[in-house]
Design a protein around this motif. Structure first.
Motif, PDB file in Angstrom:
ATOM      1  N   HIS A   1       0.807  -1.227   0.000  1.00 37.72           N
ATOM      2  CA  HIS A   1       0.000   0.000   0.000  1.00 37.72           C
ATOM      3  C   HIS A   1       0.841   1.279   0.000  1.00 37.72           C
TER       4      HIS A   1
ATOM      5  N   ASP B   1       0.195   0.760  -4.897  1.00 38.71           N
ATOM      6  CA  ASP B   1      -1.252   0.901  -5.078  1.00 38.71           C
ATOM      7  C   ASP B   1      -1.587   1.285  -6.509  1.00 38.71           C
TER       8      ASP B   1
ATOM      9  N   ARG C   1      -5.292   9.811  -0.922  1.00 36.13           N
ATOM     10  CA  ARG C   1      -4.540  10.452   0.158  1.00 36.13           C
ATOM     11  C   ARG C   1      -4.093  11.866  -0.207  1.00 36.13           C
TER      12      ARG C   1
ATOM     13  N   GLU D   1      -4.491   0.646   6.588  1.00 34.81           N
ATOM     14  CA  GLU D   1      -4.739   1.994   6.098  1.00 34.81           C
ATOM     15  C   GLU D   1      -6.197   2.418   6.216  1.00 34.81           C
ATOM     16  N   TYR D   2      -7.107   1.493   6.524  1.00 32.62           N
ATOM     17  CA  TYR D   2      -8.527   1.829   6.493  1.00 32.62           C
ATOM     18  C   TYR D   2      -8.925   2.888   7.528  1.00 32.62           C
TER      19      TYR D   2
END
Length: 444
Positions: A147, A152, A270, A293-294
């Motif tokens: 990630h 990603d 992001r 990351e959630y």
């Protein structure tokens, strides 16, 4: 004194058992029980139940893959390369395997030294021992930290940048690549109608009015963005990490004269700046965010919407045993994907300061949606093969058939979660779900 061996039921009298019988023995050891399907080997021999789906091993290379990569990934590699096939209905073959695993408790026992020795001996006799086969070309090859932004971007590109022409052939004219909302049991209801109903339902849940500012995170090919701008006169910021998608949405915005209402950004979620949106929506994008990351993703949704603004998350769920969807999905379809039980996602959204007000399961709707995509794939198979090659077409056949079964058998779910960002005083101004959300959806 020697004892004559009883011939196997499928072995011709007086002849040594063929490859299929040796393979059936290997499968019995691997599964912890008898083979639930009929097996036909490269030498024409067969073993297994006479009335079961027929699995065809076309070459020893398929067995070599399974020796190097036992389990789901090895089977998937052999299937997409055509080294293994299923005669007849692939869905019925997979359904039979899943039913056997559930009802007969088939599972892979811990491999003992003796079992490994037997398997190796059988593989030698079958001529299947050799160097590790190279992974199929269609298998994802990602590098970098899990990630990280670069990884990603590569993961999203692997799936969504296959080509706009491919998705245009597979999907309906809305180019909506997510669960539709089927307003009736009528088998003649078209997928495009189900997608229009879903898009309208989302806009109603978000309470969109003319001039409302909507942020569409992970906009895909712009189905929601375009619907909200055209039918609800919303001002939409559409965000995607896939370059092919961004180019397609921009073309559609120009073609429909929506430049004054729609902005398309090709960037990581992001990097979204600003805020104060009246509504934020993310449709089947949260699965790509990652588990660790959630919480930050949920916090971004909460930060970007104004107080008393609404957030709608449509997202797939899964139990803890295979949060990425399984070895095949993770290697071929959605690398680094992560799903969790619905309740955990609701908890993460609430931890981010959102108040969840409505949750609606669409699981059965996804069965029909994926089955519709699969029908299109089979009906236009030569066109898909000409466009992306047979290996990639077989990846998608396995993906769609397996996906429909996963939703049908409740191994996966999908839900619409509607939340509001309350004020500091706790006001949300979101009433209980009104019946008007669903009135006339089939007429849109």
């Amino acid at each position: 004194m020697t004892t004559a061996r009883t011939p196997r039921p499928d072995a011709p009298r007086g002849l040594r058992p063929g490859a299929a019988h040796r393979l059936a023995t290997l499968a019995r050891d691997a599964l912890g029980g008898p083979l639930p399907v009929r097996l036909r080997a490269w030498d024409g021999s067969e073993a297994g139940p006479a009335d079961g789906p027929v699995v065809v091993l076309r070459s020893r290379r398929a067995l070599r893959r399974l020796l190097w990569e036992p389990g789901e990934l090895g089977l998937a590699q052999a299937y997409v390369t055509g080294e293994i096939d299923v005669e007849g209905d692939l869905a019925e073959g997979l359904r039979t395997m899943w039913a056997a695993a559930r009802e007969r408790g088939l599972h892979a026992p811990a491999p003992s030294a003796a079992r490994r020795a037997r398997a190796l001996g059988s593989a030698v006799r079958l001529g299947a021992v050799g160097p590790r086969p190279a992974p199929p070309a269609s298998q994802a090859r990602l590098r970098g930290g899990l990630h990280s932004r670069a990884r990603d971007r590569a993961a999203i590109s692997h799936h969504y940048d296959l080509s706009n022409d491919f998705y245009r052939l597979l999907l309906d004219e809305s180019m909506a690549y997510s669960c539709g909302y089927w307003t009736s049991e009528d088998p003649g209801l078209a997928p495009a109608e189900a997608q229009r109903a879903k898009l309208e339902l989302v806009c109603r849940k978000l309470g969109l009015e003319p001039g409302a500012r909507l942020l569409d995170v992970g906009c895909g090919w712009g189905a929601l963005t375009l619907h909200a701008a055209e039918h609800h006169k919303a001002r939409v910021t559409a965000v995607t990490l896939a370059a092919e998608q961004a180019a397609y949405v921009r073309d559609q915005v120009r073609a429909r004269g929506l430049e004054d209402r729609v902005e398309v950004l090709c960037q990581d979620y992001r990097d979204i700046t600003g805020g104060g949106y009246d509504a934020v929506c993310t449709i089947e994008m949260g699965e790509h965010v990652g588990d660790a990351e959630y919480p930050a993703f949920a916090a971004a949704l909460s930060r970007l919407v104004r107080p008393r603004g609404r957030v709608l998350v449509q997202q797939m769920s899964r139990g803890r045993t295979a949060p990425g969807g399984g070895a095949f999905i993770e290697a071929y379809i959605a690398p680094d994907m992560h799903m969790r039980p619905l309740g955990e996602t609701v908890g993460l959204l609430e931890d981010a300061g959102l108040e969840v007000r409505s949750v609606e399961s669409l699981r059965e709707h996804y069965v029909r949606t994926v089955q519709a995509w699969h029908r299109t794939l089979e009906e236009r198979w030569p066109e898909f093969v000409a466009l992306v090659g047979e290996e990639t077409a077989r990846v998608w056949r396995l993906y769609l058939v397996g996906g429909a079964l996963a939703f049908e058998e409740r191994r996966m779910g999908v839900d619409q979660i509607l939340a509001v960002r309350p004020t500091r005083e706790g006001r949300g101004d979101l009433p209980a779900p009104p019946a008007g959300w669903y009135t006339g959806l089939e007429e849109r």
